[in-house]
Design a protein around this motif. Structure first.
Motif, PDB file in Angstrom:
ATOM      1  N   SER A  83      58.234  85.394  40.049  1.00 29.16           N
ATOM      2  CA  SER A  83      59.647  85.521  39.692  1.00 29.16           C
ATOM      3  C   SER A  83      60.315  84.203  39.324  1.00 29.16           C
ATOM      4  N   VAL A  84      59.795  83.099  39.795  1.00 29.89           N
ATOM      5  CA  VAL A  84      60.454  81.822  39.502  1.00 29.89           C
ATOM      6  C   VAL A  84      59.484  80.666  39.711  1.00 29.89           C
ATOM      7  N   LEU A  85      59.621  79.663  38.877  1.00 30.05           N
ATOM      8  CA  LEU A  85      58.932  78.388  39.060  1.00 30.05           C
ATOM      9  C   LEU A  85      60.000  77.318  39.207  1.00 30.05           C
ATOM     10  N   VAL A  86      59.925  76.523  40.272  1.00 26.09           N
ATOM     11  CA  VAL A  86      60.837  75.403  40.480  1.00 26.09           C
ATOM     12  C   VAL A  86      59.992  74.134  40.556  1.00 26.09           C
ATOM     13  N   ARG A  87      60.363  73.148  39.765  1.00 30.81           N
ATOM     14  CA  ARG A  87      59.569  71.921  39.743  1.00 30.81           C
ATOM     15  C   ARG A  87      60.488  70.731  39.496  1.00 30.81           C
ATOM     16  N   THR A  88      60.174  69.607  40.129  1.00 27.06           N
ATOM     17  CA  THR A  88      60.897  68.363  39.873  1.00 27.06           C
ATOM     18  C   THR A  88      60.061  67.501  38.937  1.00 27.06           C
ATOM     19  N   VAL A 118      61.853  84.243  28.892  1.00 26.66           N
ATOM     20  CA  VAL A 118      62.220  83.652  30.180  1.00 26.66           C
ATOM     21  C   VAL A 118      63.668  83.190  30.157  1.00 26.66           C
ATOM     22  N   VAL A 119      64.200  82.999  31.358  1.00 24.15           N
ATOM     23  CA  VAL A 119      65.503  82.385  31.563  1.00 24.15           C
ATOM     24  C   VAL A 119      65.236  81.057  32.265  1.00 24.15           C
ATOM     25  N   SER A 120      65.841  79.999  31.807  1.00 26.74           N
ATOM     26  CA  SER A 120      65.541  78.683  32.380  1.00 26.74           C
ATOM     27  C   SER A 120      66.815  77.857  32.524  1.00 26.74           C
ATOM     28  N   ASP A 121      66.721  76.863  33.376  1.00 21.11           N
ATOM     29  CA  ASP A 121      67.828  75.936  33.567  1.00 21.11           C
ATOM     30  C   ASP A 121      67.261  74.645  34.125  1.00 21.11           C
ATOM     31  N   PHE A 122      68.025  73.585  34.033  1.00 22.34           N
ATOM     32  CA  PHE A 122      67.603  72.306  34.595  1.00 22.34           C
ATOM     33  C   PHE A 122      68.843  71.531  35.031  1.00 22.34           C
ATOM     34  N   LYS A 123      68.606  70.548  35.882  1.00 18.04           N
ATOM     35  CA  LYS A 123      69.710  69.739  36.381  1.00 18.04           C
ATOM     36  C   LYS A 123      69.195  68.346  36.706  1.00 18.04           C
ATOM     37  N   GLN A 124      69.916  67.333  36.242  1.00 14.03           N
ATOM     38  CA  GLN A 124      69.566  65.976  36.621  1.00 14.03           C
ATOM     39  C   GLN A 124      69.949  65.753  38.071  1.00 14.03           C
ATOM     40  N   LEU A 125      69.018  65.211  38.858  1.00 20.90           N
ATOM     41  CA  LEU A 125      69.266  64.979  40.269  1.00 20.90           C
ATOM     42  C   LEU A 125      70.031  63.673  40.465  1.00 20.90           C
ATOM     43  N   GLU A 126      70.533  63.527  41.658  1.00 20.45           N
ATOM     44  CA  GLU A 126      71.336  62.345  42.000  1.00 20.45           C
ATOM     45  C   GLU A 126      70.606  61.062  41.628  1.00 20.45           C
ATOM     46  N   VAL A 137      64.685  65.115  37.411  1.00 17.48           N
ATOM     47  CA  VAL A 137      65.280  66.369  36.958  1.00 17.48           C
ATOM     48  C   VAL A 137      64.577  67.512  37.672  1.00 17.48           C
ATOM     49  N   VAL A 138      65.331  68.526  38.075  1.00 23.21           N
ATOM     50  CA  VAL A 138      64.741  69.743  38.619  1.00 23.21           C
ATOM     51  C   VAL A 138      64.923  70.844  37.587  1.00 23.21           C
ATOM     52  N   MET A 139      63.870  71.622  37.378  1.00 17.17           N
ATOM     53  CA  MET A 139      63.956  72.728  36.427  1.00 17.17           C
ATOM     54  C   MET A 139      63.516  74.014  37.103  1.00 17.17           C
ATOM     55  N   ALA A 140      64.052  75.119  36.616  1.00 12.72           N
ATOM     56  CA  ALA A 140      63.707  76.443  37.124  1.00 12.72           C
ATOM     57  C   ALA A 140      63.460  77.359  35.940  1.00 12.72           C
ATOM     58  N   ILE A 141      62.396  78.164  36.031  1.00 19.92           N
ATOM     59  CA  ILE A 141      62.030  79.102  34.972  1.00 19.92           C
ATOM     60  C   ILE A 141      61.766  80.458  35.613  1.00 19.92           C
ATOM     61  N   SER A 142      62.361  81.516  35.064  1.00 21.52           N
ATOM     62  CA  SER A 142      62.142  82.872  35.556  1.00 21.52           C
ATOM     63  C   SER A 142      61.895  83.817  34.393  1.00 21.52           C
ATOM     64  N   LEU A 207      66.325  66.875  46.185  1.00 25.53           N
ATOM     65  CA  LEU A 207      65.027  67.530  46.202  1.00 25.53           C
ATOM     66  C   LEU A 207      63.983  66.646  45.541  1.00 25.53           C
ATOM     67  N   LEU A 208      62.926  66.310  46.300  1.00 25.65           N
ATOM     68  CA  LEU A 208      61.865  65.466  45.774  1.00 25.65           C
ATOM     69  C   LEU A 208      60.612  66.262  45.439  1.00 25.65           C
ATOM     70  N   MET A 209      60.293  67.256  46.273  1.00 25.13           N
ATOM     71  CA  MET A 209      59.069  68.029  46.035  1.00 25.13           C
ATOM     72  C   MET A 209      59.201  69.434  46.596  1.00 25.13           C
ATOM     73  N   PRO A 210      59.210  70.456  45.740  1.00 26.03           N
ATOM     74  CA  PRO A 210      59.174  71.834  46.240  1.00 26.03           C
ATOM     75  C   PRO A 210      57.754  72.376  46.166  1.00 26.03           C
ATOM     76  N   ARG A 211      57.370  73.146  47.168  1.00 26.00           N
ATOM     77  CA  ARG A 211      56.042  73.762  47.159  1.00 26.00           C
ATOM     78  C   ARG A 211      56.101  75.053  47.964  1.00 26.00           C
ATOM     79  N   GLN A 212      55.312  76.029  47.561  1.00 24.88           N
ATOM     80  CA  GLN A 212      55.223  77.281  48.302  1.00 24.88           C
ATOM     81  C   GLN A 212      53.758  77.617  48.518  1.00 24.88           C
ATOM     82  N   VAL A 213      53.421  78.047  49.744  1.00 22.82           N
ATOM     83  CA  VAL A 213      52.036  78.401  50.064  1.00 22.82           C
ATOM     84  C   VAL A 213      51.995  79.846  50.567  1.00 22.82           C
TER      85      VAL A 213
END
Length: 399
Positions: A83-88, A118-126, A137-142, A207-213
């Motif tokens: 349903s979604v990919l989140v990556r920095t 797909v629907v996507s978005d991104f955001k520059q981090l602090e 930058v963090v990006m999300a793709i669904s 957010l520096l590193m997202p991961r799902q197991v």
């Protein structure tokens, strides 16, 4: 959002339960004015995402009624491996227009789904150092279908969608409100769900590193059910009421990824494709196994021994994430646990000893006032860690 809201309902749709947290703003202070939880309809949500919008929407409507929710606008997180990919990403410093163009290229080459729409978005981090050559930058793709399913859930519940978010950023908002982390403290949030566990690393609230197991509370239950030859429902009850990780488990061990001086070993990459068992490096054999249980309750010993191998696997995945982060030049100060699966008695102490760093339960209700009339203090104490995502989504109005 089209307009500034002073109240919103944060929603977290999990594979085992649906959580809602109504957040209102009183000045600069967030107030939880309603809090509720309901079992997710069987077969409606799994580790890939939501696929029965009708059932989920009906359950969502029910929990809103039962918990006294009165606001109509909602912020819901989208989750699930399909349903979604989140990556920095670290990209060269560029202007906003250049970043937009560059991220379209990054998104197009990172689509992991079979569905091409797909629907996507991104955001520059602090920005920590505006003079640096790169920025984060963090990006999300669904997939469009996953987004449509979430929209259908909200519509079925009779609510209006204010925003769809992703869980790692929900945690970031929660961290900013509930924790005094300082600008440079690095923490790892481990959200233990029913089917999966999210391992997210933050510097302050960045957010520096997202991961799902694919390890969650269900695996512990299944291990108990298989070892003790009992139904899953009975095993779940035993896990929640009698399971305990003994003090003797979880002694600090040597780094299982450290290689002998004559051996070259590439740091583990948690985002790479799985390596077949036959190709696993010999060093993996050095990974620790749980120590024999040393508790007085014979039943607790039986339960612990039944789930010990899953516990080792769970701990190994966290260690791998931390080691991968360190291999990139980072370091983590402490681990914080949340989610329903984190309520396993003795888990923080076990991880603290196994990982060799402080580990504690995460409290998303800290620095948040509670004004929910249909919630007892005992309910909040017992379930606070399970509302981290829902509260983080509700805090959307403050950011």
């Amino acid at each position: 959002m089209a307009k500034k809201l002073n109240s919103v309902l944060g929603i977290d749709i999990g594979s085992r339960s649906i959580k809602v947290a109504e957040i209102r703003g009183q000045g600069n202070q967030p107030v939880v004015s309603a809090l509720g939880m309901i079992d997710t309809p069987e077969g409606a949500v799994d580790h890939t995402g939501v696929f029965n919008a009708e059932a989920v929407g009906a359950a969502l409507k029910q929990v809103c009624t039962e918990s006294g929710v009165s606001v109509s606008n909602v912020v819901v997180s989208i989750a699930g491996q399909a349903s979604v990919l989140v990556r920095t990403l670290e990209v060269p410093r560029m202007s906003s227009s250049e970043l937009s163009e560059h991220m379209q290229w990054e998104i197009s080459r990172n689509i992991p789904f079979a569905e091409s729409t797909v629907v996507s978005d991104f955001k520059q981090l602090e920005d920590e150092d505006p003079s640096s050559q790169n920025m984060d930058v963090v990006m999300a793709i669904s997939p469009q279908s996953a987004v449509d399913t979430i929209v259908a859930c909200v519509k079925k519940a009779g609510k209006s969608l204010a925003a769809i978010d992703v869980e790692p950023l929900s945690f970031a908002r929660s961290l900013q409100v509930s924790q005094d982390l300082g600008g440079k403290q690095v923490v790892c949030i481990v959200d233990v769900g029913h089917k999966t566990t999210a391992i997210n690393i933050y510097k302050g609230t960045k957010l520096l590193m997202p991961r799902q197991v694919p390890i969650g509370g269900e695996m512990f239950t299944t291990a108990i059910a298989d070892a003790l030859m009992m139904p899953a429902k009975e095993a779940e009850n035993l896990k929640m009421t009698r399971a305990e990780i003994p003090d003797s488990a979880g002694s600090v061990v040597a780094n299982p990824f450290a290689a002998p001086a004559t051996q070259q070993l590439t740091p583990y990459n948690p985002f790479a494709d799985p390596v077949p068992a036959a190709e696993e490096p010999a060093a993996a054999a050095a990974e620790p196994t749980a120590m024999p249980a040393q508790v007085s309750d014979p039943e607790a010993i039986r339960i612990y021994n039944a789930m010990a191998s899953v516990l080792d696997e769970f701990c190994t995945e966290i260690r791998r994430s931390l080691d991968y982060f360190r291999s990139k030049g980072g370091d983590v100060g402490k681990v914080m646990l949340c989610g329903g699966g984190a309520k396993l008695k003795g888990l923080p102490e076990f991880l603290e000893k196994s990982l060799g760093m402080p580990c504690e339960m995460y409290d998303p209700m800290k620095n948040v006032s509670l004004g929910a009339k249909k919630v007892t203090p005992d309910f909040v104490v017992d379930h606070a860690q399970e509302f981290a995502v829902a509260v983080g989504n509700g805090l959307h109005i403050f950011f």
